[in-house]
Enzyme design. Structure first.
Site, PDB file in Angstrom:
ATOM      1  N   GLU A   1       3.662  -5.854   7.395  1.00 59.78           N
ATOM      2  CA  GLU A   1       2.839  -4.801   8.008  1.00 59.78           C
ATOM      3  C   GLU A   1       3.159  -4.569   9.480  1.00 59.78           C
ATOM      4  O   GLU A   1       3.067  -3.436   9.967  1.00 59.78           O
ATOM      5  CB  GLU A   1       1.348  -5.125   7.840  1.00 59.78           C
ATOM      6  CG  GLU A   1       0.801  -4.874   6.434  1.00 59.78           C
ATOM      7  CD  GLU A   1       0.997  -6.028   5.470  1.00 59.78           C
ATOM      8  OE1 GLU A   1       1.774  -6.951   5.792  1.00 59.78           O
ATOM      9  OE2 GLU A   1       0.381  -6.011   4.385  1.00 59.78           O
TER      10      GLU A   1
ATOM     11  N   GLU B   1      -0.716  -9.220  -1.326  1.00 63.25           N
ATOM     12  CA  GLU B   1      -2.166  -9.462  -1.220  1.00 63.25           C
ATOM     13  C   GLU B   1      -2.824  -9.428  -2.602  1.00 63.25           C
ATOM     14  O   GLU B   1      -3.691 -10.243  -2.908  1.00 63.25           O
ATOM     15  CB  GLU B   1      -2.793  -8.434  -0.264  1.00 63.25           C
ATOM     16  CG  GLU B   1      -2.332  -8.676   1.172  1.00 63.25           C
ATOM     17  CD  GLU B   1      -2.734  -7.576   2.137  1.00 63.25           C
ATOM     18  OE1 GLU B   1      -2.389  -6.414   1.881  1.00 63.25           O
ATOM     19  OE2 GLU B   1      -3.398  -7.881   3.143  1.00 63.25           O
TER      20      GLU B   1
ATOM     21  N   GLY C   1       0.418  -5.097   0.654  1.00 63.19           N
ATOM     22  CA  GLY C   1      -0.664  -5.071  -0.326  1.00 63.19           C
ATOM     23  C   GLY C   1      -0.236  -5.653  -1.667  1.00 63.19           C
ATOM     24  O   GLY C   1      -1.082  -6.144  -2.431  1.00 63.19           O
TER      25      GLY C   1
ATOM     26  N   ALA D   1       0.862  -1.182   0.000  1.00 57.42           N
ATOM     27  CA  ALA D   1       0.000   0.000   0.000  1.00 57.42           C
ATOM     28  C   ALA D   1       0.897   1.229   0.000  1.00 57.42           C
ATOM     29  O   ALA D   1       2.066   1.150   0.397  1.00 57.42           O
ATOM     30  CB  ALA D   1      -0.857  -0.009   1.258  1.00 57.42           C
TER      31      ALA D   1
HETATM   32  C1  3H9 Z   1       0.504  -2.470   3.319  1.00 57.58           C
HETATM   33  O1  3H9 Z   1       0.766  -2.838   2.220  1.00 57.58           O
HETATM   34  C2  3H9 Z   1      -0.838  -2.606   3.957  1.00 57.58           C
HETATM   35  C3  3H9 Z   1      -1.735  -3.512   3.192  1.00 57.58           C
HETATM   36  O2  3H9 Z   1      -1.918  -4.705   3.878  1.00 57.58           O
HETATM   37  C4  3H9 Z   1      -3.052  -2.856   2.970  1.00 57.58           C
HETATM   38  C5  3H9 Z   1      -3.322  -2.738   1.535  1.00 57.58           C
HETATM   39  C6  3H9 Z   1      -4.580  -1.985   1.182  1.00 57.58           C
HETATM   40  N1  3H9 Z   1       4.646   3.501   0.087  1.00 57.58           N
HETATM   41  O3  3H9 Z   1      13.308   2.037   1.075  1.00 57.58           O
HETATM   42  P1  3H9 Z   1      13.790   2.791  -0.090  1.00 57.58           P
HETATM   43  C7  3H9 Z   1       9.396   5.052  -0.863  1.00 57.58           C
HETATM   44  S1  3H9 Z   1       1.679  -1.708   4.282  1.00 57.58           S
HETATM   45  C8  3H9 Z   1       5.099   4.721  -0.152  1.00 57.58           C
HETATM   46  O4  3H9 Z   1      14.864   3.789   0.099  1.00 57.58           O
HETATM   47  P2  3H9 Z   1      14.926   0.415  -1.256  1.00 57.58           P
HETATM   48  C9  3H9 Z   1      10.369   5.463   0.221  1.00 57.58           C
HETATM   49  O5  3H9 Z   1       9.759   6.322   1.158  1.00 57.58           O
HETATM   50  C10 3H9 Z   1       3.089  -1.563   3.218  1.00 57.58           C
HETATM   51  N2  3H9 Z   1       6.401   4.988  -0.363  1.00 57.58           N
HETATM   52  O6  3H9 Z   1      14.192   1.823  -1.312  1.00 57.58           O
HETATM   53  C11 3H9 Z   1      11.448   6.130  -0.598  1.00 57.58           C
HETATM   54  O7  3H9 Z   1      10.985   7.419  -0.933  1.00 57.58           O
HETATM   55  P3  3H9 Z   1      12.001   8.634  -1.073  1.00 57.58           P
HETATM   56  C12 3H9 Z   1       3.796  -2.833   3.091  1.00 57.58           C
HETATM   57  C13 3H9 Z   1       7.244   3.967  -0.321  1.00 57.58           C
HETATM   58  O8  3H9 Z   1      15.171   0.062  -2.654  1.00 57.58           O
HETATM   59  C14 3H9 Z   1      11.488   5.307  -1.871  1.00 57.58           C
HETATM   60  O9  3H9 Z   1      10.231   4.641  -1.932  1.00 57.58           O
HETATM   61  N3  3H9 Z   1       5.024  -2.630   2.385  1.00 57.58           N
HETATM   62  C15 3H9 Z   1       6.824   2.672  -0.056  1.00 57.58           C
HETATM   63  O10 3H9 Z   1      16.055   0.459  -0.296  1.00 57.58           O
HETATM   64  C16 3H9 Z   1      12.595   4.281  -1.898  1.00 57.58           C
HETATM   65  O11 3H9 Z   1      12.502   3.491  -0.716  1.00 57.58           O
HETATM   66  C17 3H9 Z   1       6.142  -2.269   3.014  1.00 57.58           C
HETATM   67  O12 3H9 Z   1       6.202  -2.138   4.205  1.00 57.58           O
HETATM   68  C18 3H9 Z   1       5.451   2.448   0.135  1.00 57.58           C
HETATM   69  N4  3H9 Z   1       4.959   1.229   0.343  1.00 57.58           N
HETATM   70  O13 3H9 Z   1      13.849  -0.571  -0.631  1.00 57.58           O
HETATM   71  C19 3H9 Z   1       7.348  -2.038   2.127  1.00 57.58           C
HETATM   72  N5  3H9 Z   1       7.901   1.854  -0.048  1.00 57.58           N
HETATM   73  O14 3H9 Z   1      12.953   8.254  -2.151  1.00 57.58           O
HETATM   74  C20 3H9 Z   1       8.058  -0.779   2.519  1.00 57.58           C
HETATM   75  C21 3H9 Z   1       8.956   2.634  -0.326  1.00 57.58           C
HETATM   76  O15 3H9 Z   1      11.126   9.796  -1.359  1.00 57.58           O
HETATM   77  N6  3H9 Z   1       9.162  -0.505   1.659  1.00 57.58           N
HETATM   78  N7  3H9 Z   1       8.566   3.906  -0.483  1.00 57.58           N
HETATM   79  O16 3H9 Z   1      12.683   8.733   0.268  1.00 57.58           O
HETATM   80  C22 3H9 Z   1      10.343  -1.147   1.750  1.00 57.58           C
HETATM   81  O17 3H9 Z   1      10.528  -2.058   2.535  1.00 57.58           O
HETATM   82  C23 3H9 Z   1      11.438  -0.694   0.847  1.00 57.58           C
HETATM   83  O18 3H9 Z   1      11.153   0.604   0.436  1.00 57.58           O
HETATM   84  C24 3H9 Z   1      11.655  -1.571  -0.407  1.00 57.58           C
HETATM   85  C25 3H9 Z   1      12.686  -0.868  -1.345  1.00 57.58           C
HETATM   86  C26 3H9 Z   1      12.205  -2.921   0.025  1.00 57.58           C
HETATM   87  C27 3H9 Z   1      10.379  -1.736  -1.168  1.00 57.58           C
END
Ligand code: 3H9
Length: 703
Positions: free
Chosen positions: A131, A111, A108, A63
């Site tokens: 999450e 999901e 998400g 999400a």
């Molecule tokens: C969820 O999904 C709830 C569901 O169950 C409900 C669904 C309806 N959203 O980490 P990085 C941005 S909860 C918005 O440096 P990497 C981050 O802020 C979510 N922004 O890259 C950054 O922005 P900026 C479940 C996001 O390559 C940029 O992307 N998912 C999101 O080292 C780069 O991020 C998670 O918890 C997001 N979801 O790592 C995954 N994700 O450049 C969370 C990233 O402006 N994300 N950004 O600072 C991660 O774990 C890592 O970002 C990921 C990439 C592994 C994906």
């Protein structure tokens, strides 16, 4: 089609591509775009199967957390984006929907993938329900579909730990149907074509393979309590998984939604979401434009093979960077390399990586006594003990050898970077890289900005921290920088509390129960009573005459009770370094207090937490006001990644905002009255309290 989602046709297979950089989050427009594509495909007689794939470096990473942040804000009041209709639409699509995953299919994202009829992935793809890291539970039926694919036990483990699984494990768990070597899109299209017209199963209609439901749930709850102390979401996610195992699907997902709503409205979710963005914001420094070019770091030279130097060498080798590790004496070098080897051996023994990986890493570290090979190093890190004269001598020496664009860093934790830089002819190339022990494990690196440090040098420091898998936070050059500067009053207050009537173990327990990784006396014993003693001796000339100082610490030092390493400090230790309270220390504290005329009294756990944490906050406010930290969130990140502050409280400054600055200010004024001069409220705290402001809003410079 929306710009975020596109639909192309590969003969009889439709390909839906999500293009929402950087991570293809399910931002507004993405679910709608996918829905529109599925609708159009369902009506198109020429299309027999669908592939859904992510553009760029990843499948959907979840999400959009910015949307969750809005829903979590007070008054937000929802369970976050609702994609139930989309999931059902995909699952009910009469043509096979194949999810093609690469990068990270998280939250998400997974999901969505589980609502497809089939899942294929590239070999390096990872999938998970992280999450709980954000204080919430899967909110798009992940807790209902995941156990139907991988079984209840594996689903509990994935949802409670939040850890992703790699494609091969996902395949053996039944989460994916095939790993595609080579080009993912063409492999997925071919796979989809094979499935066209064949029977397919909707995930929501599969049974949950559960076994002993009660035992699995109990073990999940135990895992939640053990690994995520004091946190709500990890045990709540087990409740949602219980619903999957015990209720019909229609009731199960509604239950999940209720729990998600409750979690999202919690302080813990708000704090963890803050921590997520804060950690990513630290690399954005107001006066370092994003286009600043860092120097490329291909080779590192380290001076000092002690605990810090060895740990930094390991961090570099772990990231594949060759290292020259120098010490001035053969014995020191041998000890250092032996410690590195022992560390790696223990990782191999624990199955963290193979012997081959260890051999490769060891081969990247070249121990030596001289300065050979320093002339082509891109970064030199000095990690000798804290002595200004020695550090200046070393910097003067490397100034003569290092190439002009070599970044020169000191790992000092207390000394003045400008004074060190002044011993070189190129202070603009000098910065502090304050690693935390053990340096190959701890994520924090304080990047200390000297008055001459160039933007390129700071950008390089940020880039190398990221490359080493660490979080680099740029801080100003003041005594103790940010983390230790705040630690000093925190430790002092704990000692004053002990003299006022609490025991060290009561204080440690209160702080541990508050959520700190360790109590402060246990930390002091681990670091060594002599370390803090020396820091205090150096700063003696700064002490204001007549101001109350803690009295017991010096006595422990003179008694040779230096902490864990001597088997006794604040606590006594057995041969396994297990701590037990020591009546001798209790008596020492009581006698010292009596001699000093301190009237001891019973002290509540609440007072302990307030006095320790509020003093941390007060010093943080001073640091902010003086500009040594760019924003309050940077201080939070420092405390979350380097000092064991509980992430679910968001860091000391976020926690202060949660409590309310007026309340904290008033309490500090009371302590000023009852506990003396140390409690002078920071002017910034006073100002924000009077304005009804917060640190987050009041100091968001460069955010
Ligand atoms: C969820 O999904 C709830 C569901 O169950 C409900 C669904 C309806 N959203 O980490 P990085 C941005 S909860 C918005 O440096 P990497 C981050 O802020 C979510 N922004 O890259 C950054 O922005 P900026 C479940 C996001 O390559 C940029 O992307 N998912 C999101 O080292 C780069 O991020 C998670 O918890 C997001 N979801 O790592 C995954 N994700 O450049 C969370 C990233 O402006 N994300 N950004 O600072 C991660 O774990 C890592 O970002 C990921 C990439 C592994 C994906």
């Amino acid at each position: 089609m929306s710009q975020l989602v596109s639909l192309t046709r590969h003969n009889n297979v439709a390909v839906v591509t999500i293009d929402n950089p950087p991570v293809n989050a399910l931002s507004p427009g993405v679910p709608e775009g996918i829905g529109e594509a599925i609708r159009s495909v369902a009506q198109d007689a020429a299309i027999q199967a669908v592939v859904i794939i992510g553009g760029g470096k990843t499948f959907i990473a979840g999400a959009d957390i910015k949307e969750l942040e809005k829903a979590a804000a007070p008054g937000g009041g929802s369970a976050g984006p609702d994609i139930h209709a989309l999931l059902q639409q995909m699952e009910d699509c009469p043509k096979p929907v194949v999810m093609a995953m690469h990068g990270t299919a998280l939250g998400g994202g997974l999901e969505v993938a589980m609502a497809g009829h089939f899942r294929v992935a590239s070999p390096s793809a990872q999938m998970g329900q992280p999450e709980v890291n954000l204080g919430i539970i899967p909110g798009a039926e992940g807790t209902q579909r995941l156990p139907r694919l991988v079984g209840l036990a594996a689903a509990v483990d994935m949802c409670v730990s939040g850890k992703p699984v790699k494609a091969p494990e996902a395949l053996s768990l039944g989460l994916i149907d095939k790993i595609i070597e080579g080009d993912l899109l063409s492999g997925a299209v071919e796979f989809a074509r094979e499935k066209a017209g064949r029977p397919m199963v909707k995930t929501r209609e599969r049974p949950v393979a559960a076994g002993d439901i009660a035992a699995i749930l109990a073990s999940g709850r135990a895992q939640a309590n053990k690994t995520r102390r004091n946190q709500t979401a990890p045990s709540k996610v087990v409740d949602a998984l219980e619903a999957a195992a015990t209720l019909p699907y229609e009731e199960g997902w509604k239950k999940e939604r209720e729990i998600m709503k409750e979690c999202l409205a919690s302080d813990q979710a708000r704090a963890l979401i803050h921590a997520f963005f804060a950690e990513r914001a630290v690399s954005k420094v107001a006066d370092i434009p994003p286009e600043t070019r860092p120097y490329e770091i291909r080779k590192v030279a380290i001076i000092g093979a002690g605990t810090m130097g060895g740990g930094i060498a390991m961090a570099c080798a772990n990231a594949g960077i060759p290292v020259v590790l120098k010490d001035s004496e053969q014995a020191g070098l041998d000890r250092g390399i032996a410690a590195v080897r022992r560390n790696y051996e223990s990782s191999v023994k624990r199955g963290r990586f193979s012997q081959d990986v260890m051999d490769h890493r060891m081969a990247l570290i070249h121990p030596q006594l001289g300065y050979d090979g320093f002339d082509d190093a891109d970064l030199i890190v000095e990690a000798v003990f804290e002595n200004m004269a020695l550090k200046r001598e070393i910097f003067a020496a490397i100034d003569k050898i290092a190439k002009p664009d070599c970044v020169l860093a000191t790992n000092t934790s207390t000394l003045d970077i400008d004074e060190i830089a002044a011993s070189t002819s190129r202070p603009q190339m000098v910065t502090g890289l304050h690693f935390f022990s053990p340096a190959h494990v701890m994520r924090l690196v304080e990047i200390v900005r000297g008055k001459a440090s160039s933007k390129e040098v700071l950008a390089t420091a940020l880039a190398i921290a990221k490359k080493l898998g660490k979080v680099g936070v740029v801080v100003g050059n003041c005594r103790g920088f940010v983390g230790n500067r705040m630690m000093i009053p925190y430790m002092r207050e704990a000692q004053l509390l002990a003299e006022d009537g609490a025991t060290p173990w009561q204080i440690d327990k209160a702080l541990y129960d508050f959520g700190m990784a360790m109590g402060i006396f246990a930390v002091d014993d681990m670091g060594g009573i002599d370390v803090l003693y020396r820091v205090r001796q150096e700063a003696k000339h700064l002490e204001k005459p007549g101001r109350r100082q803690p009295l017991v610490h010096d006595k422990l030092y003179h008694m040779g009770r230096l902490g864990q390493k001597t088997g006794a400090g604040w606590y006594k230790y057995d041969e396994n370094r297990q701590a037990t309270p020591d009546p001798e220390v209790e008596a020492l504290i009581e006698n010292t207090a009596r001699e000093a005329g301190i009237k001891r009294r019973a002290i509540s756990d609440d007072e302990i937490v307030e006095r320790c944490i509020y003093t941390l906050i007060n010093e943080g406010a001073r640091i902010l006001q003086e500009g040594y930290a760019q924003r309050a969130a940077d201080i939070d990140v420092i405390y979350l990644t380097g000092y064991g502050f509980p992430a679910y409280r968001g860091g000391p400054m976020w926690y202060a905002d949660t409590i309310g600055l007026k309340k904290i200010y008033d309490r500090i004024c009371e302590f000023r009255h009852t506990a003396g001069e140390w409690w002078e409220p920071a002017p910034l705290l006073k100002k924000l309290a009077e304005q009804g402001g917060t640190f987050a809003a009041g100091t968001a410079a460069g955010a």
